[in-house]
Design an enzyme around this catalytic site. Structure first.
Site, short mmCIF file in Angstrom:
data_model
loop_
_atom_site.label_atom_id
_atom_site.label_comp_id
_atom_site.label_asym_id
_atom_site.label_seq_id
_atom_site.Cartn_x
_atom_site.Cartn_y
_atom_site.Cartn_z
N CYS A 103 -1.75 2.49 -3.79
CA CYS A 103 -3.18 2.19 -3.76
C CYS A 103 -3.58 1.39 -2.53
CB CYS A 103 -3.57 1.42 -5.03
SG CYS A 103 -5.35 1.16 -5.21
N CYS A 200 -4.44 -1.92 -12.89
CA CYS A 200 -5.85 -2.19 -13.19
C CYS A 200 -6.50 -1.14 -14.07
CB CYS A 200 -6.63 -2.33 -11.89
SG CYS A 200 -6.71 -0.80 -10.89
#
EC number: 2.8.1.13
Length: 379
Positions: A103, A200
């Protein structure tokens, strides 16, 4: 104010990014904030009918209080296609992904750079607990001073063009000091806030997430066999994607003694079980590395490697296999639970020399025996 004093901060509305904004303001920077809306989870919305997740509202409130420009980047669709799909695909390959590693370079920091260019900012900053050092013309990630919060492990894939623009104001502080600092600046309630989730976009067991976002997973994989190291069937499992190397709990099989996942074979849909001793190894195979200076990594006399987040660095030696560019790693002390898909991050002291994804360990005994002379040549 000139562009070289404008900095774009990735704001989550939490402790670290809020402290980052205040510190940079005090250092004379003109701060611009951007909050990425990546993935909506019910727990991110505190009140019924709320249109924006909590982190955006909190970031907007901090920005307003500090008097800084703030933007929201709605990147949910791209995040799903790039990061969430990678997460699913890796489990479907029998690997264990670490989405934060992918990410940062492919998503968050890249988008920060795009928004920095759009808003006229020379610099980008985040609340990561790590530091940057420039040496011999290269930019290197260096561990943060708070060993319990150090996030250097996640950033090994960041390219030089991003590192050259990065600021990490919290790298020389401990988490407790950051909380004290934030409280001292009048953000007492925020300073007492909790920690964010490690992944997340998941607020449940990852197996539930896979079933939800890959509805045909059980049809595509289906039950398979637990086997021992000799291939003897021990009982059925639910499908290889629901297991990870080193797993002991939740196997759903009783063997009369503790059993651990040793290997996963997605082609045969088998999961090999064994004892803790069988998880230990002297060698590891890793994919071709990413490093500012690969030759420095290969020649480093004090090299160590971390094979999972929060694990201690293990002293090691590495050689690059001539046939495919993979790294063969020899540990100074045995390591345990080598997990394909996770990251191997190499350090010289506290400086990150580079990293790699851990490869399949299939045939590692034969490979290590064949290439052991390469280590002797390095002496």
């Amino acid at each position: 104010m000139t562009k070289d004093k404008r900095v774009l901060v990735g704001m989550s509305g939490g402790i670290d990014s809020s402290a980052t904004c205040i510190m940079l303001q005090e250092q004379g920077y003109e701060v611009v904030g951007v909050t990425m809306r990546t993935w909506d989870i019910p727990s991110h919305f505190s009140t019924p009918g709320q249109e924006q997740p909590d982190e955006i509202l909190e970031a907007q409130a901090v920005a307003a209080r500090l008097g800084i420009e703030h933007h929201v980047a709605d990147v949910r669709e791209e995040f799903r296609k790039v990061i969430v799909q990678y997460f699913i695909d890796e489990y479907m390959r029998g690997r264990t992904p670490n989405p934060c590693v992918l990410c940062n370079p492919l998503f968050k920091e890249r988008i920060l750079c795009e928004w920095a260019d759009r808003t006229g900012c020379q610099w980008i900053a985040t609340g990561h607990y790590c530091q940057i050092e420039k040496r011999n013309g290269w930019f290197y990630i260096v561990t943060g001073d708070d060993a319990t919060k150090d996030q250097s492990y996640f950033l090994w894939k960041l390219p030089q063009e991003i590192l050259s623009r990065m600021l990490f104001p919290l790298g020389g502080m401990t988490k407790d000091k950051v909380r004290e600092y934030l409280a001292h600046k009048g953000f007492e309630a925020k300073a007492k806030g909790g920690e964010s989730m490690e992944i997340c976009f998941i607020d449940k067991d990852y197996r539930e997430f896979l079933r939800e976002h890959c509805p045909d997973i059980d049809e595509r994989i289906g039950p398979g066999w637990f086997v021992d190291s000799k291939g003897v069937k021990l009982g059925q499992h639910k499908g290889f994607a629901y297991y990870t190397i080193g797993q002991r709990k939740g196997l759903g099989i009783a063997l009369g003694e503790p059993a651990y996942v040793l290997k996963i074979n997605p082609e045969k849909n088998t999961v090999m079980l064994g004892d803790a001793d069988q998880l230990r190894t002297e060698y590891m195979l890793a994919e071709p590395p990413v490093a500012p200076d690969i030759e420095e990594l290969l020649a480093c006399p004090n090299l160590s490697v971390r094979i999972r987040y929060r694990s201690r660095p293990i002293p090691c030696q590495v050689v690059r296999l001539p046939e495919n560019g993979y790294l063969l790693v020899r540990f100074a002390v045995e390591a345990s639970a080598i997990t394909p898909g996770q990251s191997a991050v190499f350090y010289d002291g506290n400086r990150v020399l580079g990293g790699s994804f851990i490869a399949s360990q299939q045939g590692i005994r034969k490979i290590s025996a064949e290439h052991a002379p390469l280590f002797d040549k390095k002496r």
